[in-house]
Write an enzyme that holds these catalytic residues in place. Structure first.
Site, short mmCIF file in Angstrom:
data_model
loop_
_atom_site.label_atom_id
_atom_site.label_comp_id
_atom_site.label_asym_id
_atom_site.label_seq_id
_atom_site.Cartn_x
_atom_site.Cartn_y
_atom_site.Cartn_z
CG ASP A 83 9.73 -4.54 55.57
OD1 ASP A 83 9.19 -5.44 56.23
OD2 ASP A 83 10.90 -4.67 55.12
CG HIS A 142 20.07 -6.61 52.09
ND1 HIS A 142 18.84 -6.31 51.59
CD2 HIS A 142 19.85 -7.19 53.29
CE1 HIS A 142 17.90 -6.68 52.45
NE2 HIS A 142 18.49 -7.20 53.49
CD GLU A 145 16.91 -8.19 49.10
OE1 GLU A 145 16.47 -7.33 48.32
OE2 GLU A 145 16.39 -8.45 50.19
CE LYS A 148 11.41 -5.70 49.37
NZ LYS A 148 11.95 -4.64 50.22
CG ASP A 197 13.39 -1.31 51.93
OD1 ASP A 197 13.29 -0.44 52.84
OD2 ASP A 197 13.36 -2.54 52.17
CG HIS A 254 12.84 -11.35 48.22
ND1 HIS A 254 14.05 -11.37 47.60
CD2 HIS A 254 12.67 -10.06 48.66
CE1 HIS A 254 14.60 -10.18 47.64
NE2 HIS A 254 13.79 -9.37 48.27
CD GLU A 310 15.36 -4.16 49.60
OE1 GLU A 310 14.40 -4.24 48.82
OE2 GLU A 310 15.41 -4.75 50.69
CD GLU A 363 10.17 -2.06 51.72
OE1 GLU A 363 10.08 -2.27 50.49
OE2 GLU A 363 10.55 -2.92 52.53
CE LYS A 378 10.36 -8.29 54.07
NZ LYS A 378 11.15 -7.41 54.99
CB SER A 386 17.17 -5.09 57.26
OG SER A 386 16.17 -5.30 56.30
C1 2PG Z 1 13.28 -5.83 53.27
C2 2PG Z 1 13.76 -7.24 53.12
C3 2PG Z 1 13.59 -7.88 51.77
P1 2PG Z 1 15.23 -8.50 54.83
O1 2PG Z 1 13.79 -5.06 54.11
O2 2PG Z 1 12.33 -5.43 52.63
O3 2PG Z 1 14.14 -7.15 50.72
O4 2PG Z 1 15.05 -7.44 53.65
O5 2PG Z 1 14.70 -9.79 54.35
O6 2PG Z 1 16.71 -8.51 55.13
O7 2PG Z 1 14.44 -7.98 56.00
MG MG Z 2 12.13 -3.55 53.71
#
Ligand code: 2PG
Ligand code: MG
Length: 428
Positions: free
Chosen positions: A321, A164, A214, A397, A251, A374, A173, A294, A346, A42
């Site tokens: 994010d 996911h 995850e 996380k 999230d 992660h 999440e 989130e 990230k 995502s």
């Molecule tokens: C998120 C991430 C990690 P992705 O959205 O926060 O949990 O997902 O790595 O798929 O962007």
């Molecule tokens: Mg996110």
């Protein structure tokens, strides 16, 4: 001190059977640093470029041979030729940024660039015979970050939905967060015990209890709120109390259920506009007292984020994010606009360790919470755990307390927890 002798990289697989890049940095002393890059599903539109081959005859277009070639033929030889010492992380990262020369790393790819930045960082720590987290702490302090090394609070992703999940949930999440008064190992135990109970309960009801990307369960449920209910039930059965031992969070990754000005989720029969979605979050928060929310709104809804922050920001960490994508310019805009009060960090969204540290410094300076994260596609590399300890983030996380690529990070934190304790004791 040791110069870089050779850098090479190759394709490996991540936890989704998708190729990613692993890079090795060999120093003249013979010391090695090896780092592999994670990958998101995502992803925010504004992230730096993850270079993929788009050659449909290999790995359905997902190969990373071009990124590998960029490391082996462009970045590596140039760093070796410069005769630079591996401990010069910020100079090396500046060179990488300059070599690429584009705003979003579209020439060389953020995956190839980060693979080198991370491998150099690991090699430098090994060369100095110090823990990776200690080296990262030094780099953070060099950047002006006044962070103390500590083990952050884990944010466990117990139930996986959105992109996911194999189930039908819209929210991505569902977080379980041990109280920050608990030690890391206590929190890990609490997370694991509740995880087991959720699995048993889902199995008893005949709901799908296989796991998503995850490691959290990916059930089919009637509504997203039902997933929170299942967590509350399991917390009680495991003899813990919401609001005392553990907290909940989400999230929602709202980009994935946003289209043409409205948000479509299974909890409501009709699509929601921004105001109605904010009201729904308020409702959920009244019931579940969330600690973290989130990506509540889509990645360019700047005014909506501001509104939501003014309503829920005093009670909840509102984490950006996809809104911020670990990008300093977007972070500055969000700070000015008062869009949120916490940042998800990230490294692969931006492409170098140094730029990631810049984002953390700016967030701390604004008094924001920092959650180091992660990606949903991971390897067993536990660099990110050391990184979080080194920068002293509030949260980490790393997914559910299950599956190898997730627990490699949590277990690394458990190891650092003991290392810090015994080192402290023996220095007294
Ligand atoms: C998120 C991430 C990690 P992705 O959205 O926060 O949990 O997902 O790595 O798929 O962007
Ligand atoms: Mg996110």
């Amino acid at each position: 001190m040791s110069k870089i002798k050779r850098i090479w990289s190759y394709e490996i697989l991540d936890s989704r059977a998708t190729p990613t890049i692993e890079c090795v940095c060999l120093l003249e002393s013979g010391v090695l640093g090896v780092y592999s890059v994670p990958s998101g599903a995502s992803t925010g539109t504004h992230e730096s470029l993850e270079l993929r081959d788009k050659d449909e005859t290999r790995y359905r277009g997902k190969g990373v041979l071009k990124a590998v070639q960029n490391v082996n033929e462009v970045i590596g030889p140039s760093l070796v030729l410069s005769g630079i010492d591996a401990t010069k992380q910020s100079e090396i990262d500046a060179k990488l940024i300059e070599m690429d020369g584009t705003e979003n790393k579209t020439r060389l790819g953020a995956n190839s660039i980060l693979s080198v930045s991370g491998a150099v960082c690991k090699a430098a720590a090994a060369e100095q015979k110090i823990g990776l987290y200690e080296w990262i702490n030094k780099l953070a302090i060099e950047k002006g970050i006044k962070a103390k090394m500590h083990i952050p609070t884990a944010v466990f992703n117990m139930i996986n939905g959105g992109l996911h999940g194999a189930g039908n949930l819209d929210f991505q999440e569902f977080f379980l967060i041990p109280a920050s008064t608990k030690s890391f190992s206590e929190g890990l135990r609490i997370g694991a015990e509740i995880y087991m109970v959720i699995g048993q309960n889902l199995a008893r009801r005949g709901a799908i209890h296989s796991v998503g990307d995850e490691g959290g369960y990916a059930p089919n449920l009637f509504t997203n709120a039902d997933a929170l209910e299942i967590m509350v039930e399991a917390i009680g059965q495991a003899n813990y109390q919401v609001g005392r031992d553990v907290f909940l969070g989400l999230d929602v990754a709202s980009n994935t259920f946003y289209s043409d000005g409205v948000y479509t989720i299974r909890d409501k029969s009709a699509p929601l506009n921004e105001d109605s979605l904010i009201s729904y979050y308020k409702e959920l928060n009244n019931i579940y007292h969330m600690a973290i929310l989130e990506d509540p709104l889509y990645e360019d809804a700047w005014e909506g984020w501001k509104k939501l922050k003014s309503i829920l920001g005093s009670q909840v960490s509102i984490v950006g994010d996809d809104l911020l994508v670990t990008n300093i310019k977007r972070l500055e805009k969000a700070i000015q606009n008062d869009s949120c009060n916490a940042v998800l960090v990230k490294p692969n969204q931006v492409g170098t360790i140094s730029e990631t540290l810049d984002v953390i410094k700016k967030s701390y300076d604004a008094n924001w919470k920092v959650m180091v994260s992660h990606r949903s596609g991971e390897t067993n590399d536990s660099f990110i755990a050391d990184f979080a300890v080194g920068v002293g983030s509030h949260y980490v996380k790393f997914g559910a307390p299950a599956r190898g690529e997730r627990i490699s990070k949590y277990n690394r934190l458990a190891a650092i927890e003991k290392e810090l304790l015994y080192k402290n004791e023996s220095s007294k």
